[in-house]
Write an enzyme that holds these catalytic residues in place. Structure first.
Site, PDB file in Angstrom:
ATOM      1  N   LYS A  30       0.843  -1.200   0.000  1.00 14.18           N
ATOM      2  CA  LYS A  30       0.000   0.000   0.000  1.00 14.18           C
ATOM      3  C   LYS A  30       0.886   1.261   0.000  1.00 14.18           C
ATOM      4  CE  LYS A  30      -0.488  -0.469   4.954  1.00 14.18           C
ATOM      5  NZ  LYS A  30      -0.804  -1.520   5.887  1.00 14.18           N
ATOM      6  N   TYR A 257      15.650  29.297   8.237  1.00 17.30           N
ATOM      7  CA  TYR A 257      14.418  29.959   8.685  1.00 17.30           C
ATOM      8  C   TYR A 257      14.335  29.973  10.210  1.00 17.30           C
ATOM      9  CZ  TYR A 257      12.440  29.886   3.975  1.00 17.30           C
ATOM     10  OH  TYR A 257      12.199  30.091   2.653  1.00 17.30           O
TER      11      TYR A 257
HETATM   12  C1  LIG Z   1       0.094  -2.340   6.475  1.00 17.71           C
HETATM   13  C2  LIG Z   1      -0.453  -3.617   6.898  1.00 17.71           C
HETATM   14  C3  LIG Z   1       0.383  -4.730   7.068  1.00 17.71           C
HETATM   15  C4  LIG Z   1       1.883  -4.678   6.938  1.00 17.71           C
HETATM   16  O1  LIG Z   1       2.491  -4.090   8.065  1.00 17.71           O
HETATM   17  P1  LIG Z   1       4.080  -4.054   8.207  1.00 17.71           P
HETATM   18  O2  LIG Z   1       4.315  -3.620   9.592  1.00 17.71           O
HETATM   19  O3  LIG Z   1       4.572  -3.048   7.227  1.00 17.71           O
HETATM   20  O4  LIG Z   1       4.566  -5.402   7.892  1.00 17.71           O
HETATM   21  C5  LIG Z   1      -0.225  -5.940   7.378  1.00 17.71           C
HETATM   22  N1  LIG Z   1      -1.560  -6.039   7.515  1.00 17.71           N
HETATM   23  C6  LIG Z   1      -2.379  -4.987   7.357  1.00 17.71           C
HETATM   24  C7  LIG Z   1      -3.857  -5.166   7.535  1.00 17.71           C
HETATM   25  C8  LIG Z   1      -1.854  -3.744   7.061  1.00 17.71           C
HETATM   26  O5  LIG Z   1      -2.684  -2.704   6.920  1.00 17.71           O
END
Ligand SMILES: *Cc1c(COP(=O)(O)O)cnc(C)c1O
Length: 364
Positions: A30, A257
């Site tokens: 994702k 800044y």
């Molecule tokens: C993002 C996500 C993962 C993966 O998590 P990591 O800590 O990056 O391995 C697994 N399951 C779900 C439902 C997620 O949303």
């Protein structure tokens, strides 16, 4: 951003080996493959990854556009208007709501296509998923009766696998009890609960599927790199930018800044082409080290939109055009995502996602 193909391939092979013989890896890709760009999902696909997890239908469609084959799991739920695309493309939706199921039923019937879906139970995350006690036998009987609906898997998600073993074990127990109650142990199903942290820290929770995100990139879900280093996972990702200008400032001169840094000696300042617009957290102002010519040097002053200043007084011979490493190796030195996350008081995931804003990505 440089992404090492060799490290990525190695990590995937290693994780697959750890998941076997019981199960397989779902690469969670994702947020544009954790900021690496969708082409990296295509790369993982070419390395033999067959299952991909995304947050939304939109992301799933993007994977298909990049030619990613295999199972694409929609982990984050969907709205009825998205059911058409799900069924058409053969995505595997994860269902947390009766309305989702109804829309899949309708669409499956309309398109005359069997829809494989996964059921999500909330064992203590308080996010997506049915609470176990709210699911009645009618749910399973209903699914059983539907010619176009097939329960392909059951999952849950841990809230604190990286830091609370007791709570994680408790959630796992609730998940097992759920599977037992509905006799979901005795049927061919993809059962899954692990994220990277649970997968690495609790081997007994590895089931048919394991949802691995951050560990694919050789980054720990905690501040402790040993969590990924000890099983042999390698960091895949480097963030580098060039020095645009080097100049000497007198002692007592304000930098950046808000004048949050004042030189206390004659100081060589390198202006480097990376800022918060490219994903460098602004709270790393005066609170970060980078690598120049194989040496650590401190960021001074406030992180600007597209630039940051580095004190290179103690690094010999820094010139305009030199490469500065924010994440990755330079000679003997290394800066890891975990270190940056700790300084920025966030988790490594957010650091990677933030660098999604970088426009230049190279597979090396
Ligand atoms: C993002 C996500 C993962 C993966 O998590 P990591 O800590 O990056 O391995 C697994 N399951 C779900 C439902 C997620 O949303």
């Amino acid at each position: 951003m440089e992404i090492s193909k060799e490290s990525l391939a190695r990590n995937l092979a290693l994780l697959k080996k750890m998941a076997s013989p019981h199960g397989d890896i779902m690469g969670v890709v994702k947020s544009g493959v954790y900021g690496h760009g969708t082409q990296v999902a295509a790369l993982l696909s070419s390395f033999g990854l067959r299952r991909f997890g995304v947050a939304s239908v939109e992301e799933a469609l993007e994977l298909r556009e990049y030619g990613v084959e295999g199972g694409i799991y929609i982990l984050g739920g969907f709205f009825p208007y998205e059911a058409e695309a799900i069924v058409e493309e053969g995505f595997v939706p994860v269902v947390s709501h009766q309305e989702e199921l109804e829309s899949l039923k309708r669409e499956g019937k309309r398109q005359g296509k069997v829809v494989y879906f996964h059921l999500k139970v909330d064992t203590g995350m308080g996010r997506m998923g049915f609470l176990p006690q709210t699911l009645q036998s009618s749910f399973f009987e209903d699914v059983e009766k539907e010619p176009f609906l097939v329960l392909g898997g059951v999952m849950t998600h841990f809230s604190s696998a990286e830091k609370d073993p007791d709570y994680t074990e408790w959630q796992f127990c609730k998940f097992c009890a759920f599977l037992k109650k509905w006799k979901l142990y005795d049927v061919p199903l993809e059962r899954h609960c692990t994220n990277s942290a649970a997968f690495l820290l609790f081997p007994h929770m590895r089931l048919e599927l394991n949802r691995i995100g951050i560990a694919l990139f050789g980054v720990s879900p905690t501040y402790d790199p040993d969590v990924v280093r000890s099983p042999g996972l390698w960091p895949t990702t480097s963030i580098r930018a060039r020095v645009k200008l080097v100049k000497s400032l007198p002692s007592g001169f304000q930098v950046g800044y808000g004048g949050t840094f004042t030189t206390r000696r004659k100081t060589r300042i390198a202006v480097v082409a990376l800022g918060y617009a490219q994903g460098l957290f602004r709270n790393l102002s005066n609170n970060l080290e980078v690598l120049v010519r194989g040496k650590r040097a401190p960021v001074v002053g406030t992180v600007s939109m597209d630039q940051v200043m580095v004190d290179v007084t103690d690094v010999e011979g820094v010139e305009r055009g030199d490469v500065v490493t924010f994440i990755g190796r330079d000679g003997e030195e290394e800066i890891r995502v975990e270190e940056m996350a700790c300084r920025a008081q966030t988790i490594p995931h957010e650091i990677l996602c933030s660098f999604r804003k970088i426009r230049h990505r190279f597979l090396v």
